[in-house]
Enzyme design. Sequence first.
Site, PDB file in Angstrom:
ATOM      1  N   ARG A  62       0.849  -1.188   0.000  1.00 54.65           N
ATOM      2  CA  ARG A  62       0.000   0.000   0.000  1.00 54.65           C
ATOM      3  C   ARG A  62       0.886   1.239   0.000  1.00 54.65           C
ATOM      4  NH1 ARG A  62      -3.068  -2.902  -1.712  1.00 54.65           N
ATOM      5  NH2 ARG A  62      -5.096  -3.595  -0.923  1.00 54.65           N
ATOM      6  N   HIS A 111       0.641  -0.325 -10.355  1.00 56.49           N
ATOM      7  CA  HIS A 111      -0.248  -1.163  -9.553  1.00 56.49           C
ATOM      8  C   HIS A 111      -0.598  -2.451 -10.303  1.00 56.49           C
ATOM      9  CE1 HIS A 111      -3.303  -0.916  -6.046  1.00 56.49           C
ATOM     10  NE2 HIS A 111      -2.988  -2.174  -6.283  1.00 56.49           N
TER      11      HIS A 111
END
Length: 311
Positions: free
Chosen positions: A226, A274
């Site tokens: 994250r 991502h």
Amino acid sequence: MTINILFAALEARWPQYERPLTAALNAAGVTDFNLSTDIAPQEVDYIVLAPNGPVQDFSPYTRCKAVLNLWAGVEDVVSNPTLTQPLARMVDHGLTQGMVEWVTGHVLRHHLGMDTHIHGQDGVWRKVNPPLAQDRPVTILGLGALGTACAEALVALGFDVTGWSRSAKDVPGVRCLNGESGLRQALGTAQILVLLLPKTPETENLLNAQKLALMPEGAFIVNPGRGPLIDDQALLEALDSGHIAHATLDVFRVEPLPPEHPYWAHPSVTVTPHVASETREDTASEVIAENIRRSEAGEPLLHLVDRDLGY
């Protein structure tokens, strides 16, 4: 009685999931169901949810037995005050395997010094003599399903692996630590650091200037976890000083990463968009179908989120 299953994700996802979800439900023995993107809220039994999808208010779904997340991360939904239904996060072997491959690839890249040859095609004969994996300490912060799988893969390659988690864990072949003193110890040996913690109030900015200073000189950071785990300014300063040799980052506070962000132009940062591990439709559908089968049979749901912990 027909089971009504609402698929609540971005419109483009429906054609990708309709067939595999239908097949997985049939294979799990859930045969009398209505799977659709358009069901009256008061008639919905299960919500298959992407947190960026159309359902943000759960209060009208008074009959809903469970919300089944399509993503591994639940930080964008777990704190929603309207969510009173049980929430299950996505843990599936396709997503796990994808993460293992991405993490292993980037750890090996930094361990072997591949960038020297990838970027050094200029006629200069440059030799890189890395240590053997057994002499390269790797630390993984986060020993959930993904962190444990990555740790086991790196152990299988011979790496000296330390794992840290908030609660005590036991992973064969991995030096498992927890608590604040354990975190300091884990960072102190981390020549390569992999971040696979969830985003919670306790983990935000966990890797700040003080924690970065604990790491060995010339260490590498790999973050597929994250973005908010890292204090961005502190990392940039550590990279500029050379204390951290390189950071490979797949996740960010703002996504897509804005073009003007300093990470893009920094010579010691690799940005990936991502992609460390995408949810695979076939395997994710199997997990969703199994949880619906379990719920209908009165069995406990898999991968239930602990609201207090936030994951």
